[in-house]
Design an enzyme around this catalytic site. Structure first.
Site, PDB file in Angstrom:
ATOM      1  CG  ASP A  36       3.513  51.783  48.687  1.00  0.00           C
ATOM      2  OD1 ASP A  36       1.784  51.540  48.289  1.00  0.00           O
ATOM      3  OD2 ASP A  36       4.146  51.499  48.322  1.00  0.00           O
TER       4      ASP A  36
ATOM      5  CG  ASP B  85       6.518  42.928  53.493  1.00  0.00           C
ATOM      6  OD1 ASP B  85       5.248  43.122  52.985  1.00  0.00           O
ATOM      7  OD2 ASP B  85       6.892  42.219  52.494  1.00  0.00           O
TER       8      ASP B  85
ATOM      9  CE1 TYR C  93      -6.374  41.613  43.969  1.00  0.00           C
ATOM     10  CE2 TYR C  93      -8.493  40.772  43.867  1.00  0.00           C
ATOM     11  CZ  TYR C  93      -7.740  41.782  44.271  1.00  0.00           C
ATOM     12  OH  TYR C  93      -7.987  42.740  44.130  1.00  0.00           O
TER      13      TYR C  93
ATOM     14  CE  LYS D 150      -8.048  42.064  47.815  1.00  0.00           C
ATOM     15  NZ  LYS D 150      -7.782  43.253  48.610  1.00  0.00           N
TER      16      LYS D 150
ATOM     17  CB  THR E 181      -5.387  51.546  39.797  1.00  0.00           C
ATOM     18  OG1 THR E 181      -5.713  49.754  39.742  1.00  0.00           O
ATOM     19  CG2 THR E 181      -6.601  52.252  40.803  1.00  0.00           C
TER      20      THR E 181
HETATM   21  N1  LIG Z   1      -8.073  49.174  41.467  1.00  0.00           N
HETATM   22  C1  LIG Z   1      -9.477  48.131  41.562  1.00  0.00           C
HETATM   23  O1  LIG Z   1     -10.465  48.382  40.213  1.00  0.00           O
HETATM   24  C2  LIG Z   1      -9.130  47.518  42.379  1.00  0.00           C
HETATM   25  C3  LIG Z   1     -10.468  46.167  42.770  1.00  0.00           C
HETATM   26  C4  LIG Z   1     -10.710  45.694  43.404  1.00  0.00           C
HETATM   27  C5  LIG Z   1     -10.298  45.535  44.697  1.00  0.00           C
HETATM   28  N2  LIG Z   1      -8.616  45.959  44.119  1.00  0.00           N
HETATM   29  C6  LIG Z   1      -7.972  47.022  45.711  1.00  0.00           C
HETATM   30  O2  LIG Z   1      -7.633  47.552  45.958  1.00  0.00           O
HETATM   31  C7  LIG Z   1      -6.434  47.805  46.319  1.00  0.00           C
HETATM   32  C8  LIG Z   1      -5.658  48.817  45.987  1.00  0.00           C
HETATM   33  O3  LIG Z   1      -5.100  48.197  44.056  1.00  0.00           O
HETATM   34  P1  LIG Z   1      -4.826  49.663  43.473  1.00  0.00           P
HETATM   35  O4  LIG Z   1      -5.578  49.037  42.137  1.00  0.00           O
HETATM   36  O5  LIG Z   1      -5.274  51.065  44.065  1.00  0.00           O
HETATM   37  O6  LIG Z   1      -3.340  49.309  43.486  1.00  0.00           O
HETATM   38  P2  LIG Z   1      -2.344  49.725  43.282  1.00  0.00           P
HETATM   39  O7  LIG Z   1      -1.213  48.688  42.629  1.00  0.00           O
HETATM   40  O8  LIG Z   1      -2.103  50.917  42.326  1.00  0.00           O
HETATM   41  O9  LIG Z   1      -1.997  49.573  44.594  1.00  0.00           O
HETATM   42  C9  LIG Z   1      -1.497  49.245  45.619  1.00  0.00           C
HETATM   43  C10 LIG Z   1      -0.975  49.411  46.782  1.00  0.00           C
HETATM   44  O10 LIG Z   1       0.241  48.802  47.308  1.00  0.00           O
HETATM   45  C11 LIG Z   1       1.402  49.151  47.326  1.00  0.00           C
HETATM   46  N3  LIG Z   1       1.943  47.507  48.415  1.00  0.00           N
HETATM   47  C12 LIG Z   1       1.765  46.237  47.466  1.00  0.00           C
HETATM   48  N4  LIG Z   1       2.408  45.443  48.425  1.00  0.00           N
HETATM   49  C13 LIG Z   1       2.159  46.231  49.804  1.00  0.00           C
HETATM   50  C14 LIG Z   1       3.072  45.799  51.157  1.00  0.00           C
HETATM   51  N5  LIG Z   1       3.413  44.361  50.964  1.00  0.00           N
HETATM   52  N6  LIG Z   1       3.414  46.939  52.132  1.00  0.00           N
HETATM   53  C15 LIG Z   1       2.614  48.251  51.651  1.00  0.00           C
HETATM   54  N7  LIG Z   1       2.418  48.567  50.636  1.00  0.00           N
HETATM   55  C16 LIG Z   1       2.057  47.674  49.461  1.00  0.00           C
HETATM   56  C17 LIG Z   1       1.791  49.309  46.015  1.00  0.00           C
HETATM   57  O11 LIG Z   1       3.418  49.606  46.512  1.00  0.00           O
HETATM   58  C18 LIG Z   1       1.049  49.904  45.560  1.00  0.00           C
HETATM   59  O12 LIG Z   1       1.085  51.504  46.360  1.00  0.00           O
HETATM   60  C19 LIG Z   1      -5.366  45.990  46.819  1.00  0.00           C
HETATM   61  O13 LIG Z   1      -5.565  45.713  47.747  1.00  0.00           O
HETATM   62  C20 LIG Z   1      -6.028  45.332  45.045  1.00  0.00           C
HETATM   63  O14 LIG Z   1      -6.262  44.387  45.808  1.00  0.00           O
HETATM   64  C21 LIG Z   1      -8.567  47.167  43.286  1.00  0.00           C
END
Ligand SMILES: NC(=O)c1ccc[n+]([C@@H]2O[C@H](COP(=O)([O-])OP(=O)(O)OC[C@H]3O[C@@H](n4cnc5c(N)ncnc54)[C@H](O)[C@@H]3O)[C@@H](O)[C@H]2O)c1
Length: 313
Positions: free
Chosen positions: A38, A73, A164, A168, A198
């Site tokens: 992360d 990253d 975004y 995706k 989240t």
């Molecule tokens: N929560 C939802 O309902 C939902 C829906 C569709 C897709 N998603 C996808 O699920 C994934 C997780 O999202 P989430 O909701 O848990 O959000 P979140 O913000 O809680 O988690 C994302 C994590 O990714 C890390 N991150 C961001 N950029 C980074 C990088 N360049 N290198 C390494 N780590 C990095 C962040 O520090 C964070 O811990 C994402 O890809 C998001 O697009 C989530």
């Protein structure tokens, strides 16, 4: 611990919070060793901290497995290589890669900057490529691997963050392509399309935006209740964990909807109506031919966003 992933070694990106953290813990709960990767920034990609990765690694260890944090990253090709290598250096090999890291820089296309576009594509699409590329080198050699990517319902169209949605959609195509290239080597590649509460979907600013939509009449109260009544990521985390198991060896190139409230399958897009023609005989398509085909090709089709003037009619 059920031990269904005992002896497997996993790399999870975005493991510091939300879905990535839940996935890391679900893998650990089944006995997998975990590299928790992360960058620890905010949802829009600003800032960085090693703390979230450290915390997840500590929580995984409490489940009785080995775990190490990897602060880095995913959009950086070399850093991604280092995070995959960390798994091999610490545990001997890499069996599982879950690409979950993500950010959002939401804006309508006419307001979106080049930087906002580039950053979101870099973290999601390039990040998933970077991690998968380095993992695939090793997984191909060992003739075994499990990759699970993370897309979003935005991959089939969205409003307010074209960067975004496009990223995706790119990851969905990348998932199919990796599955086709790597399947013969005993490596599967699938994707989840999650829905979970989240900080990205239910953080204070996001909730404020939802409330404004209700106040302005754009959303009904029922719509608000529906959108905000979502289970936390731990409710869905066993779905990607299952896809990482030997039990899922036959599942390759599939996209699954995953949430506390559902588990679904997204069939691949395909040509649904085809007009064939003898091009040797008739030459290039003519305007008239094209116009004649359109009503049959688009039978039942509805424009998802008709002009406002048309909607008022
Ligand atoms: N929560 C939802 O309902 C939902 C829906 C569709 C897709 N998603 C996808 O699920 C994934 C997780 O999202 P989430 O909701 O848990 O959000 P979140 O913000 O809680 O988690 C994302 C994590 O990714 C890390 N991150 C961001 N950029 C980074 C990088 N360049 N290198 C390494 N780590 C990095 C962040 O520090 C964070 O811990 C994402 O890809 C998001 O697009 C989530």
């Amino acid at each position: 611990m059920a031990d269904r992933l005992k002896g497997k070694n996993a790399v999870v990106t975005g493991a510091g919070s939300g879905i990535g953290k839940a996935v890391a813990l679900a893998l650990a709960a089944e006995g997998a060793n975990v590299v928790a990767c992360d960058l620890g920034g905010s949802t829009d990609g600003k800032g960085a901290s090693a703390e979230p990765a450290n915390e997840t690694a500590e929580e995984c260890k409490k489940l009785g497995v080995q775990a190490v944090p990897a602060f880095g990253d995913v959009s950086d090709f070399k850093a991604a290589e280092g995070m995959i290598q960390a798994c091999v250096d610490n545990f001997g090999r890499i069996d599982i890669l879950c690409n979950v890291a993500g950010i959002d820089r939401a804006r309508m296309i006419w307001n979106m900057s080049e930087e906002e576009w580039d950053q979101v594509i870099a973290v999601h699409l390039k990040g998933t490529f970077n991690m998968s590329k380095h993992a695939c080198v090793k997984m191909r050699q060992q003739r075994y691997g499990r990759i699970v990517n993370t897309i979003s319902e935005a991959w089939v169209g969205t409003v307010g963050h074209v960067n975004y949605g496009a990223a995706k959609g790119g990851i969905a195509s990348l998932t199919y392509a990796i599955a086709w290239e790597m399947g013969r080597y005993g490596v599967t590649c699938n994707a989840i399309c999650p829905r979970a509460a989240t900080r990205m979907t239910m953080g204070p600013e996001v909730l404020e935006g939802y409330k404004k939509r209700v106040e302005s009449g754009l959303w009904s109260q029922e719509r608000y209740e529906e959108v905000t009544h979502v289970a936390t990521p731990d409710y869905l985390a066993v779905i990607p964990a299952f896809l990482c198991s030997d039990e899922a060896a036959h599942i390759n190139g599939c996209i699954f909807g995953a949430a506390g409230a559902f588990f679904s399958y997204w069939a691949p897009a395909h040509e649904s109506v085809i007009f064939g023609r003898d091009w040797d005989k008739y030459g290039p398509w003519t305007w008239e031919e094209v116009a004649k085909c359109v009503p049959t090709l688009l039978k039942g089709y509805v424009n998802p966003a008709p002009p406002e003037e048309e909607k008022k009619k």
